[in-house]
Design a protein around this motif. Structure first.
Motif, PDB file in Angstrom:
ATOM      1  N   VAL A   1       6.697   0.013   6.962  1.00 36.14           N
ATOM      2  CA  VAL A   1       5.251  -0.149   7.106  1.00 36.14           C
ATOM      3  C   VAL A   1       4.798  -1.197   6.098  1.00 36.14           C
ATOM      4  O   VAL A   1       5.317  -1.272   4.987  1.00 36.14           O
ATOM      5  CB  VAL A   1       4.513   1.196   6.900  1.00 36.14           C
ATOM      6  CG1 VAL A   1       4.789   1.783   5.530  1.00 36.14           C
ATOM      7  CG2 VAL A   1       3.020   1.037   7.113  1.00 36.14           C
ATOM      8  N   ILE A   2       3.838  -2.015   6.513  1.00 37.63           N
ATOM      9  CA  ILE A   2       3.295  -3.035   5.617  1.00 37.63           C
ATOM     10  C   ILE A   2       2.010  -2.492   5.023  1.00 37.63           C
ATOM     11  O   ILE A   2       1.062  -2.159   5.736  1.00 37.63           O
ATOM     12  CB  ILE A   2       3.029  -4.347   6.374  1.00 37.63           C
ATOM     13  CG1 ILE A   2       4.342  -4.888   6.938  1.00 37.63           C
ATOM     14  CG2 ILE A   2       2.354  -5.372   5.458  1.00 37.63           C
ATOM     15  CD1 ILE A   2       4.177  -6.072   7.847  1.00 37.63           C
TER      16      ILE A   2
ATOM     17  N   ARG B   1       3.207  -5.773   0.715  1.00 38.96           N
ATOM     18  CA  ARG B   1       4.551  -5.239   0.551  1.00 38.96           C
ATOM     19  C   ARG B   1       4.997  -4.462   1.785  1.00 38.96           C
ATOM     20  O   ARG B   1       4.194  -3.872   2.488  1.00 38.96           O
ATOM     21  CB  ARG B   1       4.611  -4.312  -0.654  1.00 38.96           C
ATOM     22  CG  ARG B   1       4.364  -5.039  -1.953  1.00 38.96           C
ATOM     23  CD  ARG B   1       4.462  -4.087  -3.095  1.00 38.96           C
ATOM     24  NE  ARG B   1       4.394  -4.806  -4.361  1.00 38.96           N
ATOM     25  CZ  ARG B   1       4.638  -4.252  -5.523  1.00 38.96           C
ATOM     26  NH1 ARG B   1       4.938  -2.978  -5.595  1.00 38.96           N
ATOM     27  NH2 ARG B   1       4.567  -4.964  -6.621  1.00 38.96           N
ATOM     28  N   THR B   2       6.297  -4.450   1.995  1.00 40.34           N
ATOM     29  CA  THR B   2       6.890  -3.693   3.086  1.00 40.34           C
ATOM     30  C   THR B   2       7.659  -2.518   2.490  1.00 40.34           C
ATOM     31  O   THR B   2       8.578  -2.713   1.696  1.00 40.34           O
ATOM     32  CB  THR B   2       7.838  -4.574   3.917  1.00 40.34           C
ATOM     33  OG1 THR B   2       7.101  -5.692   4.422  1.00 40.34           O
ATOM     34  CG2 THR B   2       8.423  -3.803   5.078  1.00 40.34           C
ATOM     35  N   TYR B   3       7.251  -1.318   2.869  1.00 41.21           N
ATOM     36  CA  TYR B   3       7.849  -0.086   2.358  1.00 41.21           C
ATOM     37  C   TYR B   3       8.594   0.637   3.474  1.00 41.21           C
ATOM     38  O   TYR B   3       8.161   0.597   4.630  1.00 41.21           O
ATOM     39  CB  TYR B   3       6.767   0.878   1.859  1.00 41.21           C
ATOM     40  CG  TYR B   3       5.991   0.419   0.662  1.00 41.21           C
ATOM     41  CD1 TYR B   3       6.418   0.729  -0.624  1.00 41.21           C
ATOM     42  CD2 TYR B   3       4.811  -0.300   0.807  1.00 41.21           C
ATOM     43  CE1 TYR B   3       5.692   0.326  -1.727  1.00 41.21           C
ATOM     44  CE2 TYR B   3       4.081  -0.713  -0.295  1.00 41.21           C
ATOM     45  CZ  TYR B   3       4.532  -0.397  -1.567  1.00 41.21           C
ATOM     46  OH  TYR B   3       3.810  -0.798  -2.657  1.00 41.21           O
TER      47      TYR B   3
ATOM     48  N   ALA C   1       1.195   8.549  12.126  1.00 37.92           N
ATOM     49  CA  ALA C   1      -0.005   8.706  11.307  1.00 37.92           C
ATOM     50  C   ALA C   1      -0.461   7.370  10.717  1.00 37.92           C
ATOM     51  O   ALA C   1      -1.650   7.036  10.749  1.00 37.92           O
ATOM     52  CB  ALA C   1       0.256   9.711  10.184  1.00 37.92           C
ATOM     53  N   LEU C   2       0.480   6.580  10.197  1.00 34.50           N
ATOM     54  CA  LEU C   2       0.123   5.299   9.585  1.00 34.50           C
ATOM     55  C   LEU C   2      -0.375   4.299  10.617  1.00 34.50           C
ATOM     56  O   LEU C   2      -1.280   3.508  10.338  1.00 34.50           O
ATOM     57  CB  LEU C   2       1.315   4.733   8.809  1.00 34.50           C
ATOM     58  CG  LEU C   2       1.735   5.540   7.578  1.00 34.50           C
ATOM     59  CD1 LEU C   2       3.032   4.987   6.992  1.00 34.50           C
ATOM     60  CD2 LEU C   2       0.635   5.554   6.539  1.00 34.50           C
TER      61      LEU C   2
ATOM     62  N   THR D   1       0.481  -1.700   9.925  1.00 32.80           N
ATOM     63  CA  THR D   1       1.486  -2.293  10.796  1.00 32.80           C
ATOM     64  C   THR D   1       2.830  -1.649  10.490  1.00 32.80           C
ATOM     65  O   THR D   1       3.331  -1.763   9.371  1.00 32.80           O
ATOM     66  CB  THR D   1       1.583  -3.811  10.581  1.00 32.80           C
ATOM     67  OG1 THR D   1       0.296  -4.389  10.820  1.00 32.80           O
ATOM     68  CG2 THR D   1       2.610  -4.426  11.509  1.00 32.80           C
ATOM     69  N   CYS D   2       3.388  -0.976  11.473  1.00 29.82           N
ATOM     70  CA  CYS D   2       4.684  -0.322  11.317  1.00 29.82           C
ATOM     71  C   CYS D   2       5.708  -1.032  12.176  1.00 29.82           C
ATOM     72  O   CYS D   2       5.407  -1.492  13.274  1.00 29.82           O
ATOM     73  CB  CYS D   2       4.595   1.146  11.725  1.00 29.82           C
ATOM     74  SG  CYS D   2       3.479   2.111  10.702  1.00 29.82           S
TER      75      CYS D   2
END
Length: 102
Positions: free
Chosen positions: A34-35, A39-41, A66-67, A73-74
């Protein structure tokens, strides 16, 4: 927004998720991500932080859903398509540099 992750209800707000992840170093992404901000986590890392639960208690799909509903953005890593294996005859012809005969 109200959502259920690992059978527990959570009231999530986009700004609170962003605040929760502020200052947390992203782990290497090996699966869904996810952004958040710039950052991308990994989705599981974010889920662990926002729910305070062990990563084994929920799925990446629950957190991704949920995100996404919150507007993040996933992305998911899809495995590359397997290469079509050549038959032994085709492999030999490729090594010899000859074309197949009709």
């Amino acid at each position: 927004m109200r959502c259920v992750i690992a059978r527990f209800p959570f009231d999530l707000v986009k700004s609170e998720v962003e605040l929760s992840m502020k200052g947390i170093k992203p782990e290497p992404v090996t699966d869904a991500s996810v952004i958040i901000g710039r950052r991308t986590y990994p989705v599981k890392q974010v889920g662990e932080v926002i729910t305070r639960q062990d990563r084994r208690d929920f799925t990446a799909a629950e957190v991704t859903r949920a995100l996404t509903r919150l507007g993040f953005t996933c992305r998911s890593l899809t495995p590359p398509a397997p290469a079509v294996a050549a038959t032994p005859l085709e492999a030999a012809q490729a090594l010899l540099g000859t074309s197949p005969s009709p």
